[in-house]
Scaffold this active site. Sequence first.
Site, PDB file in Angstrom:
ATOM      1  N   GLU A 112     -19.821  -6.539   2.722  1.00 55.44           N
ATOM      2  CA  GLU A 112     -19.277  -5.920   3.921  1.00 55.44           C
ATOM      3  C   GLU A 112     -20.074  -6.403   5.125  1.00 55.44           C
ATOM      4  O   GLU A 112     -21.289  -6.458   5.108  1.00 55.44           O
ATOM      5  CB  GLU A 112     -19.327  -4.399   3.810  1.00 55.44           C
ATOM      6  CG  GLU A 112     -18.401  -3.867   2.722  1.00 55.44           C
ATOM      7  CD  GLU A 112     -18.267  -2.358   2.755  1.00 55.44           C
ATOM      8  OE1 GLU A 112     -18.108  -1.807   3.855  1.00 55.44           O
ATOM      9  OE2 GLU A 112     -18.351  -1.738   1.683  1.00 55.44           O
ATOM     10  N   GLY A 121     -26.684   1.960  -0.519  1.00 48.18           N
ATOM     11  CA  GLY A 121     -25.471   2.783  -0.516  1.00 48.18           C
ATOM     12  C   GLY A 121     -24.266   1.873  -0.529  1.00 48.18           C
ATOM     13  O   GLY A 121     -24.335   0.748  -1.021  1.00 48.18           O
ATOM     14  N   LEU A 141     -17.712  -9.901  -2.195  1.00 52.29           N
ATOM     15  CA  LEU A 141     -17.674  -9.844  -0.736  1.00 52.29           C
ATOM     16  C   LEU A 141     -18.720  -8.870  -0.213  1.00 52.29           C
ATOM     17  O   LEU A 141     -18.759  -7.716  -0.628  1.00 52.29           O
ATOM     18  CB  LEU A 141     -16.282  -9.402  -0.254  1.00 52.29           C
ATOM     19  CG  LEU A 141     -15.088 -10.220  -0.761  1.00 52.29           C
ATOM     20  CD1 LEU A 141     -13.793  -9.618  -0.244  1.00 52.29           C
ATOM     21  CD2 LEU A 141     -15.215 -11.680  -0.345  1.00 52.29           C
ATOM     22  N   PHE A 159     -32.424  -9.554  -0.664  1.00 57.13           N
ATOM     23  CA  PHE A 159     -32.458  -8.208  -1.247  1.00 57.13           C
ATOM     24  C   PHE A 159     -33.887  -7.752  -1.555  1.00 57.13           C
ATOM     25  O   PHE A 159     -34.100  -6.933  -2.439  1.00 57.13           O
ATOM     26  CB  PHE A 159     -31.572  -8.119  -2.499  1.00 57.13           C
ATOM     27  CG  PHE A 159     -30.109  -8.242  -2.205  1.00 57.13           C
ATOM     28  CD1 PHE A 159     -29.335  -7.130  -1.952  1.00 57.13           C
ATOM     29  CD2 PHE A 159     -29.511  -9.491  -2.128  1.00 57.13           C
ATOM     30  CE1 PHE A 159     -27.988  -7.245  -1.632  1.00 57.13           C
ATOM     31  CE2 PHE A 159     -28.162  -9.625  -1.813  1.00 57.13           C
ATOM     32  CZ  PHE A 159     -27.407  -8.489  -1.571  1.00 57.13           C
ATOM     33  N   LYS A 214     -19.343  -9.310 -12.783  1.00 61.74           N
ATOM     34  CA  LYS A 214     -19.338  -8.533 -11.541  1.00 61.74           C
ATOM     35  C   LYS A 214     -20.341  -7.384 -11.611  1.00 61.74           C
ATOM     36  O   LYS A 214     -21.182  -7.207 -10.712  1.00 61.74           O
ATOM     37  CB  LYS A 214     -17.931  -7.993 -11.278  1.00 61.74           C
ATOM     38  CG  LYS A 214     -17.834  -6.950 -10.177  1.00 61.74           C
ATOM     39  CD  LYS A 214     -18.200  -7.501  -8.812  1.00 61.74           C
ATOM     40  CE  LYS A 214     -17.973  -6.446  -7.740  1.00 61.74           C
ATOM     41  NZ  LYS A 214     -18.299  -6.941  -6.397  1.00 61.74           N
ATOM     42  N   CYS A 256     -20.113  -0.388  -3.436  1.00 66.79           N
ATOM     43  CA  CYS A 256     -20.275  -1.169  -4.671  1.00 66.79           C
ATOM     44  C   CYS A 256     -21.481  -0.762  -5.496  1.00 66.79           C
ATOM     45  O   CYS A 256     -21.338  -0.321  -6.636  1.00 66.79           O
ATOM     46  CB  CYS A 256     -20.371  -2.657  -4.328  1.00 66.79           C
ATOM     47  SG  CYS A 256     -18.860  -3.351  -3.633  1.00 66.79           S
ATOM     48  N   ASP A 314       0.843  -1.191   0.000  1.00 63.69           N
ATOM     49  CA  ASP A 314       0.000   0.000   0.000  1.00 63.69           C
ATOM     50  C   ASP A 314       0.881   1.245   0.000  1.00 63.69           C
ATOM     51  O   ASP A 314       1.986   1.232   0.556  1.00 63.69           O
ATOM     52  CB  ASP A 314      -0.931   0.010   1.216  1.00 63.69           C
ATOM     53  CG  ASP A 314      -2.138   0.907   1.015  1.00 63.69           C
ATOM     54  OD1 ASP A 314      -3.201   0.388   0.621  1.00 63.69           O
ATOM     55  OD2 ASP A 314      -2.031   2.128   1.224  1.00 63.69           O
TER      56      ASP A 314
END
EC number: 1.1.1.22
Length: 434
Positions: free
Chosen positions: A155, A260, A153, A252, A207, A263, A30
């Site tokens: 969160e 929000g 993934l 969902f 994706k 992604c 990083d």
Amino acid sequence: MHIAMIGAGYVGLVSGACFADFGHVVTCVDTDPDKVDRLNRGEIPIFEPGLEDHVVRNRDEERLFFTTELPEAVAKADVVFIAVGTPSRRGDGRADLSYVYAAAAEVARNISGYTVVVTKSTVPVGTGDAVERIMRDEVPGVDVSVVSNPEFLREGAAIEDFKRPDRIVIGVEDERAQEIMGEVYRPLFVNQAPVIYTGRRTAELIKYASNAFLATKITFINEMADLCEKAGANVQEVARGIGLDNRIGTKFLHAGPGFGGSCFPKDTRALVETAREFETPSRIVEAVVTVNEARKAAMAQKVLRACGGSVAGKTVALLGLTFKPNTDDMRESPSIAIANALRAAGATVRGHDPQGMEQARRVMPDIEYADTAYACVEDADAVVLVTEWEAYRALDLPRIKELVRVPVFVDLRNVYRRAEVERHGFTYVDVGRG
């Protein structure tokens, strides 16, 4: 296998820690020296359940390393993952690929022997082609294969999602790279995780298409919630009734203040722009983006109506500031639009969140903050439940009734039952339950 992870943000850190837990030797690179120092001390810069344990354990067992020095990490690596940010570009909504391209060029300059370079970042279709072109222009003859391996993934559940995935998508153009990627993910074969090998462009599009479809489900049920309110129906029962159809599914389909996070907003906008670029406009996804933005503003209007049409001079308490529970992520959280609209209408806004207070202060410096949920609601003219943290699912309603100035409870996540809240003397407002 030696892996270099370029970027120690959310995706890079979770992926790196999980790959190390599989037994690979992972070096996360990083550019932020403060972040690297903190990680080397075992301090985790983001909140994600289970992540600290994975990072500290694998660091102590010398399978996980953190550095700012890219050349050494890349030179040792069999596989290099690019997991840098691709934020929405200001003005047009396209994904900003400058970090991806810069990383690709630097990686090319430091490769030693045949290396598989994997785009883990969420990128528009065709990005892998551009990455390969940049690397070969930077170092002619570089021995590299470029692969797309999008992440899926959630969160708040990222460790579980990585180790027990619904599927692993690998976009690859040659057998040598496919074999190596199979070795990278071999520990997951025990869990019988489906591995889907596709072309690189197909993997990139999977994706975006996945996120756009899920965002569409959220937006659809939110519109049904509006209809339910007008028609006297119950959106939760509608969601259950349609969700039990296995062609649709229950996930969902929870009405609320709009989506929000890092992604869905970014990826839906990027997909809209990609579709326009290829002259095949995606009208459905365009509508999803528009409706979701309007949804957040509409939630502030719901609070205004609950307060008699005006919040001027009143205090509104927001419980939950992050875009979802079990994360400290404030990116495009509905709470931001709600707080801004309420402040513009003359309210004093006070907020509390179990994990997101530090991040919230950075994006909403002009609201007040309280250390506890009960301190947040003190002398409030309305209590608004924005994020369905477990800590808010069993609030002491009699205590809140004693603390507030006006007993108005706006439940934007339908956590409570109307009769339960009204029994304690509150005016109760929910979403789509007639």
